[in-house]
Design an enzyme around this catalytic site. Sequence first.
Site, PDB file in Angstrom:
ATOM      1  N   LYS A 233       0.730  -1.191   0.346  1.00  0.00           N
ATOM      2  CA  LYS A 233      -0.119  -0.013   0.622  1.00  0.00           C
ATOM      3  C   LYS A 233       1.249   1.640  -0.355  1.00  0.00           C
ATOM      4  O   LYS A 233       1.655   1.404   0.719  1.00  0.00           O
ATOM      5  CB  LYS A 233      -0.919   0.011   1.421  1.00  0.00           C
ATOM      6  CG  LYS A 233      -1.788   0.791   0.622  1.00  0.00           C
ATOM      7  CD  LYS A 233      -2.748   1.676   2.405  1.00  0.00           C
ATOM      8  CE  LYS A 233      -1.916   2.258   3.070  1.00  0.00           C
ATOM      9  NZ  LYS A 233      -1.657   4.189   2.489  1.00  0.00           N
ATOM     10  N   CYS A 341      13.827  10.328   7.235  1.00  0.00           N
ATOM     11  CA  CYS A 341      13.610   9.799   8.774  1.00  0.00           C
ATOM     12  C   CYS A 341      14.403   9.802   9.779  1.00  0.00           C
ATOM     13  O   CYS A 341      14.855   9.584  10.498  1.00  0.00           O
ATOM     14  CB  CYS A 341      12.719   8.282   8.861  1.00  0.00           C
ATOM     15  SG  CYS A 341      13.875   6.951   7.648  1.00  0.00           S
TER      16      CYS A 341
HETATM   17  P1  NAI Z   1       2.169   8.190   9.198  1.00  0.00           P
HETATM   18  O1  NAI Z   1       2.424   6.921   9.853  1.00  0.00           O
HETATM   19  O2  NAI Z   1       0.304   7.807   8.795  1.00  0.00           O
HETATM   20  O3  NAI Z   1       1.557   6.607   7.676  1.00  0.00           O
HETATM   21  C1  NAI Z   1       2.462   6.438   7.505  1.00  0.00           C
HETATM   22  C2  NAI Z   1       2.171   5.144   5.826  1.00  0.00           C
HETATM   23  O4  NAI Z   1       0.938   4.260   7.203  1.00  0.00           O
HETATM   24  C3  NAI Z   1       1.130   5.778   5.614  1.00  0.00           C
HETATM   25  O5  NAI Z   1       1.165   4.541   3.513  1.00  0.00           O
HETATM   26  C4  NAI Z   1      -0.352   5.919   6.252  1.00  0.00           C
HETATM   27  O6  NAI Z   1      -1.342   5.058   4.523  1.00  0.00           O
HETATM   28  C5  NAI Z   1      -0.489   3.936   6.325  1.00  0.00           C
HETATM   29  N1  NAI Z   1      -1.320   3.956   7.637  1.00  0.00           N
HETATM   30  C6  NAI Z   1      -1.399   5.474   8.448  1.00  0.00           C
HETATM   31  N2  NAI Z   1      -2.260   4.181   9.986  1.00  0.00           N
HETATM   32  C7  NAI Z   1      -2.121   3.788   9.616  1.00  0.00           C
HETATM   33  C8  NAI Z   1      -2.493   2.123  10.481  1.00  0.00           C
HETATM   34  N3  NAI Z   1      -3.105   2.576  11.837  1.00  0.00           N
HETATM   35  N4  NAI Z   1      -2.379   0.700  10.266  1.00  0.00           N
HETATM   36  C9  NAI Z   1      -1.575   0.668   9.257  1.00  0.00           C
HETATM   37  N5  NAI Z   1      -1.485   1.416   8.566  1.00  0.00           N
HETATM   38  C10 NAI Z   1      -1.238   3.168   8.435  1.00  0.00           C
HETATM   39  O7  NAI Z   1       2.636   8.813   8.421  1.00  0.00           O
HETATM   40  P2  NAI Z   1       1.952  10.235   7.959  1.00  0.00           P
HETATM   41  O8  NAI Z   1       1.131  10.409   9.235  1.00  0.00           O
HETATM   42  O9  NAI Z   1       2.023  10.727   6.714  1.00  0.00           O
HETATM   43  O10 NAI Z   1       2.900  11.096   8.453  1.00  0.00           O
HETATM   44  C11 NAI Z   1       2.683  11.546  10.235  1.00  0.00           C
HETATM   45  C12 NAI Z   1       4.409  11.842  11.015  1.00  0.00           C
HETATM   46  O11 NAI Z   1       5.005  10.994  10.730  1.00  0.00           O
HETATM   47  C13 NAI Z   1       4.744  12.992  10.193  1.00  0.00           C
HETATM   48  O12 NAI Z   1       5.252  14.186  10.610  1.00  0.00           O
HETATM   49  C14 NAI Z   1       7.128  12.080  10.394  1.00  0.00           C
HETATM   50  O13 NAI Z   1       7.196  12.745  11.212  1.00  0.00           O
HETATM   51  C15 NAI Z   1       6.426  10.863  10.736  1.00  0.00           C
HETATM   52  N6  NAI Z   1       6.449  10.270   9.509  1.00  0.00           N
HETATM   53  C16 NAI Z   1       8.263   8.930   9.596  1.00  0.00           C
HETATM   54  C17 NAI Z   1       8.141   8.951   8.089  1.00  0.00           C
HETATM   55  C18 NAI Z   1       9.613   7.802   8.124  1.00  0.00           C
HETATM   56  O14 NAI Z   1      10.341   7.341   7.259  1.00  0.00           O
HETATM   57  N7  NAI Z   1      10.089   7.607   9.258  1.00  0.00           N
HETATM   58  C19 NAI Z   1       7.147   8.738   6.678  1.00  0.00           C
HETATM   59  C20 NAI Z   1       6.013   9.424   6.819  1.00  0.00           C
HETATM   60  C21 NAI Z   1       5.831  10.296   7.983  1.00  0.00           C
END
Ligand code: NAI
Length: 528
Positions: A233, A341
């Site tokens: 996804k 990240c």
């Molecule tokens: P997120 O963790 O919500 O989204 C990442 C992925 O997880 C997306 O594909 C989303 O659809 C999916 N997702 C969301 N909720 C889920 C659930 N309950 N179960 C399974 N999959 C789920 O991150 P978001 O909301 O885009 O960003 C929020 C913060 O997270 C950012 O400000 C950043 O600080 C952090 N982040 C860190 C990342 C990294 O690579 N370490 C990448 C993206 C965000």
Amino acid sequence: MSHERDPLTNPKIESGDGAPGDGTLGDPPSDRATSQMHGDGHYGDVRSLLFGDLWDYAPAPETADHVQFQSRYGHFIGGEFVEGENFFPIINPATEEVLAEVATADAAVVDRAVTSARSAYDKYWSKLSAGERGKFIYHIGRAIQEKAREFAILETMNNGKPIKESRDVDIPLAAAHFLYYAGWADKLEYAFPGAATRPLGVAGQIIPWNFPLMMAAWKIAPALAAGNTVVLKPAETTPLTAMKLAEIIREVDLPPGVVNIVNGAGATGAAIVEHGGIDKIAFTGSTEVGKIIQRSLARTRKSLTLELGGKGANIIFEDAPLDQAIEGVINGIYFNQGHVCCAGSRLLVQESVVDTVVAKLKQRMASLRVGDPLDKNTDIGAINSFDQLTRIKELVAAGVDEGAVLYESECDLPDRGFFFRPSFFTNVSQSHRIAREEIFGPVLSILTFRTPSEAIERANNSRYGLSAGIWTDKGSKLFKIAGALRAGVIWGNTFNKFDPGSPFGGYKESGFGREGGLHGLRSYLEVR
Ligand code: NAI
Ligand code: MG
């Protein structure tokens, strides 16, 4: 040059003030090279490099006309593009234009995708020789290379990152990942000598929006090489290059159902996590969601790898080559708008050189070009979404409220789109939110230290443990410090360098499991 200040930030702000050396025209090079007075003028004399910011660049936009994508996408299941429901818009964050709309997969669609992956595993993929498996993976990598330009432009349009980054980093690394893991497919017995290996089965893979195609490659390539089939996804804001990858997967005649891609947001991700027919979950994203997933899998037999957030310490010692270190700082925090990240988002500077470092940093920042991501000269593009921009602004406002001093580089931002000025905070203390939380934007927090042991203590004082950087002229010091840092990836006198052969992953709340290299292969195998 004037610009509107954001209402979320308060007056405790310094800005590029047109002082000698901030890159404004008419500033003769000889002057720029000596005097540096900012704000209270305590930075003193700083010898500096010229960054070619004495003239304006003519626009050099990539043309996007030849990039083909559909205006509407459902999902990719069983080797076919299938219709979907509950469409939502996909926005170009640099223009706020709608590029396409994609469907939301509910539990029933996810179930179709998992069933298709299971049957592809039973019928084709587990029966194929490892050598043949490797050839398919290799073909995917080659096809990405052949379409690299189209992929790069589409990635930039959908994500907002500068074209020079998608062209030179994201797409080449995505292809490299497939080519690297293609080579392992028929060498598993050499990868784990003396052990028997078995694929896990069906892998559910959930990826974020910061490196859309690259994250898809990091997930799909090792899974296939190890003999698994997948349901992936993409993030809800950046599915377009994954849909283009689906086209390639059709073109290379990968057996139908070996790779399935479903679109949707968190609820779709949760449906994948909770599906009983899945053997392994691989997730990259926020620590918050990582914890939800871990909780939800606690009572199941599914295996799990989590690659979560970070608050990487980039440590500059007084004996470091400072001009190079500044390049590493710029790369560490402003690469990909800071949506990284493993970003070096906490700069730890030895007290004796902090004034010089701050002055040099300001000067270098003056030459960063912020704007149209499709322009080949752009250094910093658009923030991926309105939501992310809001999160960045909130945390920056919290930093100002808590007493840190914000410096924003002075540059004109486009009228439309989601943009944020490259910025940094000084006067930061460990208790500030901006020193502890992942901002995931082009905002650096600068802290100081006096001794190497204090540097180690400060660097490790974080709930995260993903990355770190060390800048020093002394090799022995570098290795000693690296050995004491609790971070999965440590760079010495460089930053943000990636290679498919090199494992990547974190400690503590940055997650567990490694991607890349042999370690990345192991996460998709039962090794007995
Ligand atoms: P997120 O963790 O919500 O989204 C990442 C992925 O997880 C997306 O594909 C989303 O659809 C999916 N997702 C969301 N909720 C889920 C659930 N309950 N179960 C399974 N999959 C789920 O991150 P978001 O909301 O885009 O960003 C929020 C913060 O997270 C950012 O400000 C950043 O600080 C952090 N982040 C860190 C990342 C990294 O690579 N370490 C990448 C993206 C965000
Ligand atoms: Mg989220």
